[in-house]
Design a protein around this motif. Structure first.
Motif, PDB file in Angstrom:
ATOM      1  N   GLU A 247       0.826  -1.212   0.000  1.00 26.20           N
ATOM      2  CA  GLU A 247       0.000   0.000   0.000  1.00 26.20           C
ATOM      3  C   GLU A 247       0.859   1.260   0.000  1.00 26.20           C
ATOM      4  OE1 GLU A 247      -3.036  -0.005   2.998  1.00 26.20           O
ATOM      5  OE2 GLU A 247      -3.214  -2.177   2.891  1.00 26.20           O
ATOM      6  N   ARG A 336      -5.721  -2.573   6.521  1.00 28.30           N
ATOM      7  CA  ARG A 336      -4.568  -1.728   6.197  1.00 28.30           C
ATOM      8  C   ARG A 336      -5.062  -0.399   5.645  1.00 28.30           C
ATOM      9  NH1 ARG A 336      -1.685  -6.177   2.547  1.00 28.30           N
ATOM     10  NH2 ARG A 336      -3.891  -6.428   2.030  1.00 28.30           N
ATOM     11  N   GLU A 337      -4.277   0.622   5.886  1.00 28.79           N
ATOM     12  CA  GLU A 337      -4.676   1.950   5.445  1.00 28.79           C
ATOM     13  C   GLU A 337      -4.512   2.085   3.936  1.00 28.79           C
ATOM     14  OE1 GLU A 337      -3.358   6.606   6.020  1.00 28.79           O
ATOM     15  OE2 GLU A 337      -2.832   5.135   7.567  1.00 28.79           O
ATOM     16  N   THR A 338      -5.562   2.561   3.265  1.00 29.74           N
ATOM     17  CA  THR A 338      -5.550   2.831   1.831  1.00 29.74           C
ATOM     18  C   THR A 338      -6.219   4.175   1.597  1.00 29.74           C
ATOM     19  OG1 THR A 338      -7.704   1.802   1.391  1.00 29.74           O
ATOM     20  CG2 THR A 338      -5.778   0.345   1.391  1.00 29.74           C
ATOM     21  N   SER A 341      -9.685   4.705   3.228  1.00 35.37           N
ATOM     22  CA  SER A 341      -9.740   4.644   4.687  1.00 35.37           C
ATOM     23  C   SER A 341      -9.258   5.973   5.238  1.00 35.37           C
ATOM     24  CB  SER A 341      -8.889   3.496   5.226  1.00 35.37           C
ATOM     25  OG  SER A 341      -7.517   3.721   4.973  1.00 35.37           O
ATOM     26  N   PRO A 343      -7.574   7.459   8.787  1.00 32.01           N
ATOM     27  CA  PRO A 343      -7.079   7.194  10.148  1.00 32.01           C
ATOM     28  C   PRO A 343      -7.488   8.318  11.093  1.00 32.01           C
ATOM     29  CG  PRO A 343      -5.300   8.036   8.773  1.00 32.01           C
ATOM     30  CD  PRO A 343      -6.507   7.912   7.879  1.00 32.01           C
ATOM     31  N   ARG A 412      -9.615  11.759   0.380  1.00 31.79           N
ATOM     32  CA  ARG A 412     -10.086  10.450   0.861  1.00 31.79           C
ATOM     33  C   ARG A 412     -11.560  10.493   1.251  1.00 31.79           C
ATOM     34  NH1 ARG A 412      -5.401   7.299   4.316  1.00 31.79           N
ATOM     35  NH2 ARG A 412      -3.605   7.903   3.057  1.00 31.79           N
ATOM     36  N   ALA A 538     -10.847   4.151  12.831  1.00 34.31           N
ATOM     37  CA  ALA A 538     -10.639   4.442  11.407  1.00 34.31           C
ATOM     38  C   ALA A 538     -11.984   4.403  10.706  1.00 34.31           C
ATOM     39  CB  ALA A 538      -9.678   3.434  10.781  1.00 34.31           C
ATOM     40  N   SER A 540     -13.800   3.554   7.138  1.00 35.66           N
ATOM     41  CA  SER A 540     -13.534   2.825   5.895  1.00 35.66           C
ATOM     42  C   SER A 540     -14.786   2.062   5.482  1.00 35.66           C
ATOM     43  CB  SER A 540     -12.351   1.861   6.079  1.00 35.66           C
ATOM     44  OG  SER A 540     -11.941   1.331   4.838  1.00 35.66           O
TER      45      SER A 540
END
Length: 623
Positions: A247, A336-338, A341, A343, A412, A538, A540
């Protein structure tokens, strides 16, 4: 010659075949610029003349992704004599290690065997003693000259694309499906452990590649490691190739060109018209790398032998296993951060849930633009405390702190907003959730990698008054749900049950008792090595479609067996279904057998479709 064109009309010229001088074209060692002249004459008088430039590429020159991405497969030469020598050496290495030396592709139907074949070909290629050559800048877009296997072996030089196409040719000759992967200024190789491909000639979605890698169906291989000394093993090349898809490097990824699909599109290897050069024995040819160890297939779906069960219980359990995704490709187990998503920094997750449950609509604060610690010589712990104080103050003012800049946060949020709206429009269900609390976990204690799985998922919505307005986060009128997929993973793979959270969740005066739920998790996983509860949040998207189907199959197995078709599939799937012997009702007889008022269905374009639906409802056929 055109006899006549009426005013205002058009004539399409179909006979435009152009004869090329292949001798001249095949002899081009460098690109040349030419011209095409177009002249139109009327009654012997020239009325139009145009000149267009045309670039003639050398026969060994590829034009790049911008112009010739699909033609790349023409430079993969599986029938080249040097490729045959490479496979012969790979077979010898396999036999020396006690394995079959056959290059049998997928005939064994065993990914472990394909892994060993791919590893042996890699080991044989490391013995060529290649030296790395720097490719031209932006070669992936603008193209470059490509060394064929003869030149690679003779010169001992290879760019990343040269080595990738050489290995792709060897894998194709061994019967394996490959794809050439491109990122900014780099190329590397992918090979399938199962007889699959991406279903399209060009794959732009890096997530599709990561899913295939996570499922252990697809390997990404860093081919520049063929030029390292001492020789690099296959396992390390696969690990480095996988990291190129991570990522953190997602923005650099360009696309993958599927060689198997290109062959289906009749893009064949370029023919060679020159005599093979005798390769000089080079003193710096190194010893081949050792063969790889057997692949650790773990517990991921598709890696367990799927033998046909012989009992009704076994068939039901196989359906359940296929529906419940306990692989690392599932974001409910490996978050996992994408770019899809966000944070969040929230020191008081229970307070955040209380405010949203009370109906508050919260704005977002881009924490990195606050510059609270910029230019200050602070210890990391002190900087973290300042960030938490800012986040706590923001929550009191109706804001949620986001650990991003304003520009990245806005981008995002826009993508999440569009994705959530699209999912509702297409599937009718909300997929946007606020993940509250995470479990950091490892497959085994010695595993160097840890994974994050959300604990609670609050259904939320993003709203804005106009395209220029800021987003606000609010809660949907739906229940917060526990991550039941995680509970099932803990139960099946770690023999860890959390009965306090399998029914109704603990509540307080403002909704769920978040602090109590997190404490239950902490107490249950306290003695499990490598497990830890972290109070992170998070935003998402998550999908529960397959889990809900799995739960339906688990909870309502007996009720589902009341259907004749389901009962047949469970108890006697090898026998002929009794309903299959019944004739299909004729469409013209439907009005006599069924009152139109009893059919709550739109009128189909073909009445035979309605006949099939009614027959299936009566248990007459399986369709």
């Amino acid at each position: 010659m055109i006899d006549r064109i009426a005013a205002g009309s058009e004539i399409a010229l179909s006979d435009l075949a152009t004869s090329f001088d292949t001798a001249i074209l095949s002899g081009l060692d460098e690109a040349e610029i030419g011209e095409i002249h177009l002249a139109v004459t009327l009654g012997g008088r020239e009325v139009l003349r145009e000149t267009r430039p045309v670039e003639l590429l050398a026969r060994d020159e590829w034009g790049g992704l911008a112009e010739m991405d699909n033609i790349l497969a023409a430079f993969v030469s599986p029938n080249h004599p040097q490729v045959a020598r490479l496979l012969k050496e790979a077979g010898r290495l396999l036999e020396a290690a006690g394995h079959s030396g056959s290059m049998e592709g997928y005939l064994s139907k065993d990914p472990q065997r394909v892994w060993m074949i791919a590893g042996a070909i890699w080991s044989a290629a490391t013995g060529l003693g290649l030296t790395y050559a720097v490719p031209p800048a932006s070669f992936e877009q603008n193209g470059q000259k490509i060394r064929d296997p003869e030149r690679i072996v003779a010169e001992g030089l290879a760019t990343c694309l040269d080595s990738t196409l050489l290995l792709a040719a060897a894998y194709e000759a061994a019967g394996l499906n490959t794809a050439v992967l491109f990122s900014r200024d780099h190329a590397w190789l992918g090979v399938w452990l199962v007889p699959e491909d991406f279903g399209k000639l060009v794959e732009h979605d890096v997530v599709a590649l990561r899913k295939a890698v996570a499922a252990r169906d697809f390997l990404a291989i860093e081919t520049t490691l063929l030029t390292r000394r001492p020789s690099i093993g296959f396992e390390q090349a696969v690990e480095v190739g996988r990291e190129c898809l991570a990522e953190a490097k997602e923005a650099e990824f360009e696309q993958a060109v599927d060689i198997n699909r290109a062959r289906a599109a009749r893009i064949r290897p370029l023919a060679s018209h020159r005599e093979a050069e005798a390769a000089e024995e080079s003193a710096d040819h190194g010893a081949p790398a050792a063969l790889p160890r057997p692949l650790d297939l773990g517990r991921l779906p598709g890696e367990i032998s799927d033998e046909s069960p012989t009992t009704a219980l076994g068939r039901i359990e196989r359906w359940q296993r296929k529906l419940l995704d306990l692989s690392l490709a599932n974001r409910l187990l490996n978050f996992r951060e994408t770019r899809l998503s966000l944070p969040l920094l929230c020191p008081d997750v229970a307070g955040l849930e209380d405010r949203l449950a009370d109906g508050d609509s919260l704005r977002m604060l881009a924490l990195l633009d606050e510059n609270a610690v910029a230019g200050r010589d602070l210890a990391p712990e002190e900087a973290r405390r300042i960030g938490e104080d800012l986040a706590r103050d923001a929550l009191l003012k109706g804001q949620i702190a986001v650990s991003l800049t304003q520009r990245e946060m806005a981008g995002r949020l826009t993508e999440l907003y569009r994705k959530a709206r699209s999912d509702v429009a297409e599937g009718g269900t909300n997929t946007l959730f606020l993940a509250i609390g995470f479990l950091r976990w490892k497959r085994v204690e010695s595993d160097p990698k840890s994974y994050r799985a959300p604990l609670l998922l609050m259904p939320v919505k993003l709203e804005r008054r106009s395209a220029q307005s800021e987003f606000r986060l609010g809660m949907l009128e739906d229940e917060i749900r526990i991550n039941a997929t995680l509970l099932e993973l803990l139960k099946r793979d770690f023999e860890l049950r959390i009965p306090e959270l399998e029914g109704d969740l603990p509540r307080d005066d403002n909704g769920l008792d978040i602090a109590r739920i997190l404490e239950i998790f902490r107490r249950r996983i306290r003695d499990v090595a490598g497990f830890e509860i972290v109070e992170e949040t998070a935003l998402s998207t998550f999908s529960f479609a397959k889990f809900l189907m799995w739960k339906d199959l688990v909870d309502r197995t007996d009720q589902l067996r009341e259907s004749g078709l389901v009962r047949h599939l469970v108890d006697s799937p090898t026998e002929v279904f009794a309903g299959a012997t019944e004739p299909m009702p004729r469409p013209r007889d439907l009005d006599e057998r069924h009152a139109p008022a009893d059919l709550l269905t739109p009128l189909p374009a073909d009445s035979s479709q309605l006949a099939a639906v009614l027959a299936a409802a009566e248990g007459a056929i399986s369709c």
